[in-house]
Every structure is written in structure tokens, then in C-alpha cells.
Design a protein around this motif. Sequence first.
Motif, mmCIF file in Angstrom:
data_model
loop_
_atom_site.group_PDB
_atom_site.id
_atom_site.type_symbol
_atom_site.label_atom_id
_atom_site.label_comp_id
_atom_site.label_asym_id
_atom_site.label_seq_id
_atom_site.Cartn_x
_atom_site.Cartn_y
_atom_site.Cartn_z
ATOM 1 N N ALA A 310 -3.818 -43.079 2.877
ATOM 2 C CA ALA A 310 -3.889 -43.098 4.340
ATOM 3 C C ALA A 310 -5.135 -42.412 4.883
ATOM 4 O O ALA A 310 -5.454 -42.574 6.064
ATOM 5 C CB ALA A 310 -2.644 -42.441 4.934
ATOM 6 N N LEU A 408 -4.607 -47.913 12.377
ATOM 7 C CA LEU A 408 -3.325 -47.207 12.429
ATOM 8 C C LEU A 408 -2.238 -47.984 11.684
ATOM 9 O O LEU A 408 -1.409 -47.397 10.969
ATOM 10 C CB LEU A 408 -2.926 -46.966 13.887
ATOM 11 C CG LEU A 408 -3.879 -46.062 14.690
ATOM 12 C CD1 LEU A 408 -3.418 -45.930 16.131
ATOM 13 C CD2 LEU A 408 -4.005 -44.697 14.035
ATOM 14 N N MET A 409 -2.226 -49.316 11.842
ATOM 15 C CA MET A 409 -1.305 -50.140 11.058
ATOM 16 C C MET A 409 -1.598 -50.001 9.571
ATOM 17 O O MET A 409 -0.675 -49.966 8.732
ATOM 18 C CB MET A 409 -1.442 -51.602 11.486
ATOM 19 C CG MET A 409 -1.013 -51.899 12.910
ATOM 20 S SD MET A 409 -1.447 -53.587 13.406
ATOM 21 C CE MET A 409 -0.641 -54.539 12.109
ATOM 22 N N VAL A 412 -0.013 -46.843 8.136
ATOM 23 C CA VAL A 412 1.427 -47.001 7.911
ATOM 24 C C VAL A 412 1.688 -47.767 6.614
ATOM 25 O O VAL A 412 2.560 -47.406 5.810
ATOM 26 C CB VAL A 412 2.089 -47.712 9.104
ATOM 27 C CG1 VAL A 412 3.554 -48.036 8.809
ATOM 28 C CG2 VAL A 412 1.980 -46.848 10.360
ATOM 29 N N LEU A 415 1.178 -45.546 3.527
ATOM 30 C CA LEU A 415 2.314 -44.666 3.240
ATOM 31 C C LEU A 415 3.441 -45.439 2.560
ATOM 32 O O LEU A 415 4.071 -44.938 1.616
ATOM 33 C CB LEU A 415 2.807 -44.033 4.541
ATOM 34 C CG LEU A 415 1.823 -43.089 5.248
ATOM 35 C CD1 LEU A 415 2.389 -42.631 6.587
ATOM 36 C CD2 LEU A 415 1.494 -41.884 4.367
ATOM 37 N N TRP A 416 3.701 -46.664 3.006
ATOM 38 C CA TRP A 416 4.755 -47.468 2.387
ATOM 39 C C TRP A 416 4.419 -47.810 0.940
ATOM 40 O O TRP A 416 5.276 -47.733 0.054
ATOM 41 C CB TRP A 416 4.960 -48.764 3.193
ATOM 42 C CG TRP A 416 6.012 -49.650 2.604
ATOM 43 C CD1 TRP A 416 7.359 -49.563 2.766
ATOM 44 C CD2 TRP A 416 5.798 -50.762 1.712
ATOM 45 N NE1 TRP A 416 8.000 -50.544 2.048
ATOM 46 C CE2 TRP A 416 7.067 -51.296 1.385
ATOM 47 C CE3 TRP A 416 4.661 -51.354 1.167
ATOM 48 C CZ2 TRP A 416 7.226 -52.389 0.544
ATOM 49 C CZ3 TRP A 416 4.813 -52.451 0.310
ATOM 50 C CH2 TRP A 416 6.086 -52.956 0.018
#
Length: 445
Positions: A310, A408-409, A412, A415-416
Motif C-alpha cells: 500500500a 486510494l482504490m 485498498v 491490503l486485500w
Amino acid sequence: MTTWQQRLFDVRRDEVLPVCLAVLFFFCVLVALMILRPAREALGLRGGIDAVRWLFMGTAVVTLLVNPLFGWLVSRLPRLQFISATYAFFACSLVGFFLLLVLAPAAVGVVSGLVFYVWFSVFNLFATMVFWALMADRFTLEQGKRFFGLIAVGGTLGAIAGPWLASQLATPLGTPTLLLVSAGFLAAGLAAAWGIARVRPLLPAATPGDAVATVDAQAPIGGSAWAGVRAVFGSRYLLGIAAYVVILAVMATFLYFTRLQMVAELGDDLDLRTTVFARIDLITQVATLLLQALVAGRLMQWVGVPLTLALLPLTTALGFIGLALVGSLAALIAFEASFRAVQRALMRPARETLFTVLHREDKYKAKAFIDTFVYRGGDVIGAQLEGLLGRLGMGLAALASVAVPLALMWAVLALWLGRTQQAMAESLAAEGSGPERAALPRSSS
């Protein structure tokens, strides 16, 4: 190794030889690439920035055509043989370009420069993809967290040495000779690859996620030429990696074309442009090396793969905001140096650990599809989107308004992916280590 060296590099005594060979391998590959990259950039600009956007599309098409051929090699040949065949093909191509420059210099023009641009772009993707595929196949997840950052230092040193060698050798030997120097470094890297694959096998680890299949590395992997494509579209995890790579390519392309436009405004002189590109590359590589030396080796162990992945999206969001506010070449150089340093020193080693929990066939075939065609597909999307914003007369502020929400997407998704990787690693450990892992089905996680 002494105790302080082991603490500094976090490499155990029995791991020293394969890690040193991996560093040497990556060094040779990056020297072979970077010794030619400034010339590739300058030749690409001869047709104008709009032509470069179409070259991105041409590169994507070529990588799609080459993927089934590479998949066929992986299916039919033992690991060392298809790796050797890949590097031998590019080395022979370099010799062919050298003969063209020496024997038929009059035939070298804008068209041949564009052909070289596409060829070099494909060369760049496959050379680094094959290297990291071997790393994911050779080392475990736990080892990848410890020393993939250290191995990446070899690539950074090669990326610094390449432009320096080009500047030192171009005048006394001539530019065409640089192609032979590049081919020579590819041959040296291939020798290191054989050493990595042939040193004594690793013992299965007891840490969760570190199970290693004791398969015959000399046997062909098998499967079909298109298995990698089917695997990507059949796995949420691989689709997530592909999406991560697409966004990475879009962001890199936004930054790339911003750099091209700013350098193009400096003048039409080919030597001036080549010099500026080389200087930007040098600043970027030095920043990367400093980051790798200070934090890369420990960061994945300290904060984990999810947060490491990230960091680049967050750096990108802040960079585009700063570029929109300042809009100078100096700001661009600072942003690109930060972007490339985080990408190569932190994100790339972390991203490569994502493949350590996959079936062996996916480490080569699915990875090849993602790192070549999917990446170039992201390039095409980014180039066309950036071109559309330019035709609408929208500047850096508009580019930032697209890039920041996308970043920003991207964070995320990072992190997934990191959390899914850990879940898959724990699942593999629960299934058992040793020969069983070679037969594990591909995860659809």
C-alpha cells in the motif's frame, strides 16, 4: 558470514550462495536493460508523443502474441532450458540489431527506431519477469520477506551501472557495440541463473506458508500454452494481482508521459533529450538504492506485505497532488524518483512474494501473462486516458483528479492482496509441506 553480517542482511549461512547468485543475476539483467534504455526513449520520441502512445498498444499486442509461445516453452522444457531459451532469444536479437547498425546503417531510421522501441519494451518485461518467476519458485514466502529486498539491490546497482557504462563506452567503442555489451551481460546473468537453480535444494520450512514442494526441477512443468491466461481469469487472487498491476501501469504511464512532455519542451536535440533521460534515471536509481539500503530489507517483516504493497499507492496520491500544485520539471523529478524508489525497493519485492504461495505452473505462466500483457494493457489504458485529457485541454490538475481517487482504490486492493496471501500461506501449511504441495490445486481465493 559473521554474526553482524547475518544480523545486517538477515541471511542465514546456508542461504548466502543462492542469494549472492540472485543478486548477481539481477545485476546483470538490469545492466543489459539500462545500458540501452536512454537510447530507447530518445528513439521513441522521434515520431512524437502521439506515436509513443501507439507504440504502447503495439507492445501490448506483441506481448499477447509472445505469451502462448512462452507458455509452450514452460510446458515442454525443464526450467533451466526455457529460461535459457528466453534469454538466448533476446541476446541473439541484440546481435541482429548490432549487425543491422554496422552493416546497413542507411536502413536505420524512424521506422527501425520504433521497431527497436517495441522490441526493447518486450525485452524489458520478459527479462525481469523470468528473473522474478525463478525467485518465487526458488525461495519461500518467509525467505522472500527477508531478502527479496536485498536481491532487488542487485538490480538497482545494475540500473546505475548500465547508464554509466553507456556513457563510458559509447564514444570509444561506438553506440552499436553497446548492444553486444548488453548481450554479454545477459549471458553472465544466465550463468548465475543456472547456479541458483543447481545449488542444493532448500529444506521444507516449519513456518506457516513456507512449505516447499520437493519436485523435480529438471522435469517440464507441463500443461497447455494458454494455462496462464485461464488461471488468471479463474482465480480471484490472480485477478486481484492483475488489477494491482493494471493500476500500477496506468499510474506509471501518467508519470511517463508527463515526463516526455516536459523533456520535449526543452528542445528537439536528440543528444540533449538522451542526456536528460539518463540523468533522471540516475537520480531515480540512487534514490532507490538509498531506500533499499536503509529500510527495504526489514520493512516487510516489520509492517507485513499488505502495508508494504500500500505504500506505493499512497506515495502516488501525494505525488500527483504535489505535481498539480507545483508543475515544474524539478517537482516531476522528485516525484518520479520517489515513485520509482518505492516501486523498485519496496513494492516490487513485496509483489513478488504474492507468487510464492501459488502452484508452480502459475509462477511462470500466469505470472508471464500478468507481468507482460496485463501490464502493457495498463500502459495502453493509461496512455489513451492521458491523451484524452490532453486533447480536452486539461492539465496536471485534471490528471491528479483522476490519479488520486484511483490510487486510494489501489491501496485498498493492496491490503486485500496481502491478507489473502497470508490466508493462502496458512492454508498451504495446514495442507502439509513436502511432495504433497506439488499436487495442490490452484486456489480460487
